[in-house]
Design a protein around this motif. Sequence first.
Motif, short mmCIF file in Angstrom:
data_model
loop_
_atom_site.label_atom_id
_atom_site.label_comp_id
_atom_site.label_asym_id
_atom_site.label_seq_id
_atom_site.Cartn_x
_atom_site.Cartn_y
_atom_site.Cartn_z
N GLU A 189 -8.34 12.38 -2.26
CA GLU A 189 -7.44 12.21 -1.10
C GLU A 189 -6.55 10.98 -1.25
OE1 GLU A 189 -9.88 12.12 2.42
OE2 GLU A 189 -10.93 13.92 1.76
N HIS A 190 -7.03 9.98 -1.95
CA HIS A 190 -6.26 8.73 -2.09
C HIS A 190 -6.07 8.39 -3.56
CE1 HIS A 190 -6.92 8.08 2.19
NE2 HIS A 190 -8.19 8.37 1.98
N ARG A 191 -5.61 9.39 -4.30
CA ARG A 191 -5.45 9.26 -5.76
C ARG A 191 -4.84 7.95 -6.21
NH1 ARG A 191 -5.20 14.26 -8.96
NH2 ARG A 191 -4.08 13.20 -10.60
N ALA A 192 -3.64 7.65 -5.70
CA ALA A 192 -2.89 6.49 -6.20
C ALA A 192 -3.62 5.19 -5.87
CB ALA A 192 -1.48 6.48 -5.64
N LEU A 193 -4.14 5.09 -4.63
CA LEU A 193 -4.86 3.87 -4.24
C LEU A 193 -6.13 3.73 -5.07
CD1 LEU A 193 -4.48 4.00 -0.36
CD2 LEU A 193 -3.38 2.39 -1.93
N LEU A 226 -1.63 -9.86 -4.31
CA LEU A 226 -1.32 -8.87 -3.27
C LEU A 226 -1.99 -7.52 -3.59
CD1 LEU A 226 0.12 -7.68 -0.83
CD2 LEU A 226 2.26 -7.66 -2.13
N ILE A 227 -1.91 -7.10 -4.86
CA ILE A 227 -2.55 -5.83 -5.26
C ILE A 227 -4.05 -5.89 -4.98
CG2 ILE A 227 -3.13 -4.33 -7.23
CD1 ILE A 227 -0.41 -5.07 -8.46
N ILE A 228 -4.67 -7.04 -5.29
CA ILE A 228 -6.11 -7.17 -5.04
C ILE A 228 -6.41 -7.04 -3.55
CG2 ILE A 228 -8.06 -8.81 -5.09
CD1 ILE A 228 -6.96 -9.76 -7.83
N VAL A 281 -4.64 -5.19 -1.42
CA VAL A 281 -4.55 -3.75 -1.14
C VAL A 281 -5.84 -3.08 -1.61
CG1 VAL A 281 -3.34 -1.60 -1.66
CG2 VAL A 281 -2.03 -3.71 -1.28
N ASN A 282 -6.29 -3.42 -2.83
CA ASN A 282 -7.54 -2.86 -3.36
C ASN A 282 -8.71 -3.19 -2.44
OD1 ASN A 282 -6.21 -1.74 -5.53
ND2 ASN A 282 -6.89 -3.29 -7.01
N GLY A 283 -8.68 -4.39 -1.87
CA GLY A 283 -9.74 -4.78 -0.94
C GLY A 283 -9.80 -3.85 0.26
N GLU A 284 -8.64 -3.51 0.80
CA GLU A 284 -8.61 -2.57 1.92
C GLU A 284 -9.09 -1.19 1.49
OE1 GLU A 284 -5.21 -4.20 5.00
OE2 GLU A 284 -4.90 -2.30 3.96
N THR A 285 -8.70 -0.79 0.27
CA THR A 285 -9.15 0.51 -0.24
C THR A 285 -10.67 0.54 -0.37
OG1 THR A 285 -7.08 0.68 -1.50
CG2 THR A 285 -8.83 2.22 -2.07
N LEU A 286 -11.24 -0.56 -0.89
CA LEU A 286 -12.70 -0.62 -1.03
C LEU A 286 -13.38 -0.60 0.34
CD1 LEU A 286 -13.58 -3.08 -3.96
CD2 LEU A 286 -13.54 -0.59 -3.95
N ASP A 287 -12.77 -1.26 1.34
CA ASP A 287 -13.33 -1.21 2.70
C ASP A 287 -13.35 0.23 3.21
OD1 ASP A 287 -13.88 -3.88 2.97
OD2 ASP A 287 -12.03 -4.37 4.05
N ALA A 288 -12.22 0.93 3.00
CA ALA A 288 -12.13 2.33 3.46
C ALA A 288 -13.13 3.20 2.71
CB ALA A 288 -10.71 2.84 3.26
N LEU A 289 -13.26 2.95 1.39
CA LEU A 289 -14.21 3.71 0.58
C LEU A 289 -15.64 3.45 1.07
CD1 LEU A 289 -15.00 5.44 -1.88
CD2 LEU A 289 -14.78 3.40 -3.31
N GLU A 290 -15.95 2.19 1.34
CA GLU A 290 -17.31 1.86 1.78
C GLU A 290 -17.60 2.52 3.13
OE1 GLU A 290 -18.77 -2.04 1.20
OE2 GLU A 290 -20.66 -1.51 2.21
N ALA A 291 -16.60 2.53 4.03
CA ALA A 291 -16.79 3.18 5.33
C ALA A 291 -17.08 4.68 5.15
CB ALA A 291 -15.55 2.98 6.20
N ARG A 336 0.84 -1.20 0.00
CA ARG A 336 0.00 0.00 0.00
C ARG A 336 0.87 1.25 0.00
NH1 ARG A 336 -2.73 0.16 4.94
NH2 ARG A 336 -1.26 1.79 5.52
N LYS A 337 1.90 1.24 0.84
CA LYS A 337 2.78 2.42 0.90
C LYS A 337 3.50 2.67 -0.42
CE LYS A 337 3.40 2.71 5.88
NZ LYS A 337 4.26 2.33 7.04
N ARG A 338 3.94 1.58 -1.05
CA ARG A 338 4.60 1.71 -2.36
C ARG A 338 3.63 2.30 -3.40
NH1 ARG A 338 10.07 1.52 -3.75
NH2 ARG A 338 11.03 0.62 -1.93
N ILE A 339 2.37 1.80 -3.40
CA ILE A 339 1.39 2.31 -4.36
C ILE A 339 1.11 3.79 -4.08
CG2 ILE A 339 -1.03 2.16 -5.12
CD1 ILE A 339 -0.85 -0.89 -4.64
N GLU A 340 0.98 4.13 -2.78
CA GLU A 340 0.74 5.53 -2.43
C GLU A 340 1.89 6.42 -2.91
OE1 GLU A 340 0.14 5.10 1.78
OE2 GLU A 340 -2.04 5.32 1.61
N ALA A 341 3.11 5.91 -2.81
CA ALA A 341 4.28 6.74 -3.13
C ALA A 341 4.56 6.82 -4.63
CB ALA A 341 5.51 6.19 -2.40
N GLN A 342 4.34 5.73 -5.35
CA GLN A 342 4.79 5.70 -6.75
C GLN A 342 3.76 5.14 -7.72
OE1 GLN A 342 8.13 3.08 -5.72
NE2 GLN A 342 7.31 1.52 -7.08
#
Lengths: 214, 214
Positions: free
Chosen positions: B117-121, B73-75, B77-87, B36-42
């Motif tokens: 706010e979470h462009r890269a993710l 692994l990317i999926i 990370v995407n799963g966590e992003t979708l959880d955050a988006l749903e929240a 997640r941190k790598r995706i956020e950064a680059q």
Amino acid sequence: MFKTKMNIVQIFRGVDVAARSDKREELKARLIVAARKRIEAQGVRGLRARDITSDAGCALGGLYNAFADLQDLIIHVNGETLDALEARLSAAVSAAGTDPRERLEALALAYLDFAGEHRALWFALFDAASLADTTIPDWHREQQRSLVGLIAEPLRAIETELDEAHLAARAQALFAAVHGIVTLSLEERTIGLSGDPLAHELRTLVRRMTTAQL
Amino acid sequence: MFKTKMNIVQIFRGVDVAARSDKREELKARLIVAARKRIEAQGVRGLRARDITSDAGCALGGLYNAFADLQDLIIHVNGETLDALEARLSAAVSAAGTDPRERLEALALAYLDFAGEHRALWFALFDAASLADTTIPDWHREQQRSLVGLIAEPLRAIETELDEAHLAARAQALFAAVHGIVTLSLEERTIGLSGDPLAHELRTLVRRMTTAQL
């Protein structure tokens, strides 16, 4: 007047420059065709300069002689795609008659058809990654504006209360909304429609976006 | 009952398996954080397994022990992003009160905020190329359906004449339309809005899409 001041060497140089310029234009055209075919066959990602020059029958350096770089070549392919898209949309809007809502509906459906028929070329238009760090030239931006203009024209007859800036924003929003529905559908995502519901929802979107005056 | 049938070796093996399973879960969690941190950064493009395992402090093989491959692994990370988006979307829809149109407007604006706010993710969620040739697991599809369900819920109160299949299609279309406007804007294209006109056009889209009963 210039010619009288040229000596024979200068005249031949002039001929030479013209011939070289013709050759360069001919090479550019060949490279654009080769790149387009590669994109159609395998997509814009992972497009390689050496494959294109090999297909076009020129040295690798030939590409960098004719274009600034691979991105510049891709933009030229995209330019041709936008020309073809504009021709298709113009024909659809003309065929739709004079009712502005019907013209807008025809535009949306023609956009869907074009994207479906030319998937790879159409994805290349919107593949931000393949053109990252590239400055989009003015002529290409002008093409994009011209497409939005096709939407603004019938919209103007409906949204009579909007000034030009708001009309442009509404045309962009309408384009983006239609584009979103078409994109998620062509990418075959869970969140994506297909077949009859797709066309039905596109029509509903356009009709509602251009009817309720709230 | 099982335990009485186990000899001492089997019991220790059981403890061992449990400990290994804990360790594997802990490694999975660490790899997800590192990715997640790598995706956020680059960004998600060019994400490399060796960078992630190095960040997570494990051997390269550790990734393939914890996940099927980098896409898996990317999926996650995407799963966590979708959880955050749903929240985020759930909170927005609750805060908006009981009016279904206001709930839908709040969903669209919360979606815009989250994406900004979470462009890269957020781009990683929709980057078809990074997940090409990967089968999306059912739990991830279920997350996507759950998000569309957030839209379908207030829409049901408005579109009383639609059956469940058409309601789902309408919710998907509304999502895709909002998504299209947000995407073209965040990609900073010529055909893209920003600032006040962007929020205004999103609101107008949602209101019109959910008002005219044509």
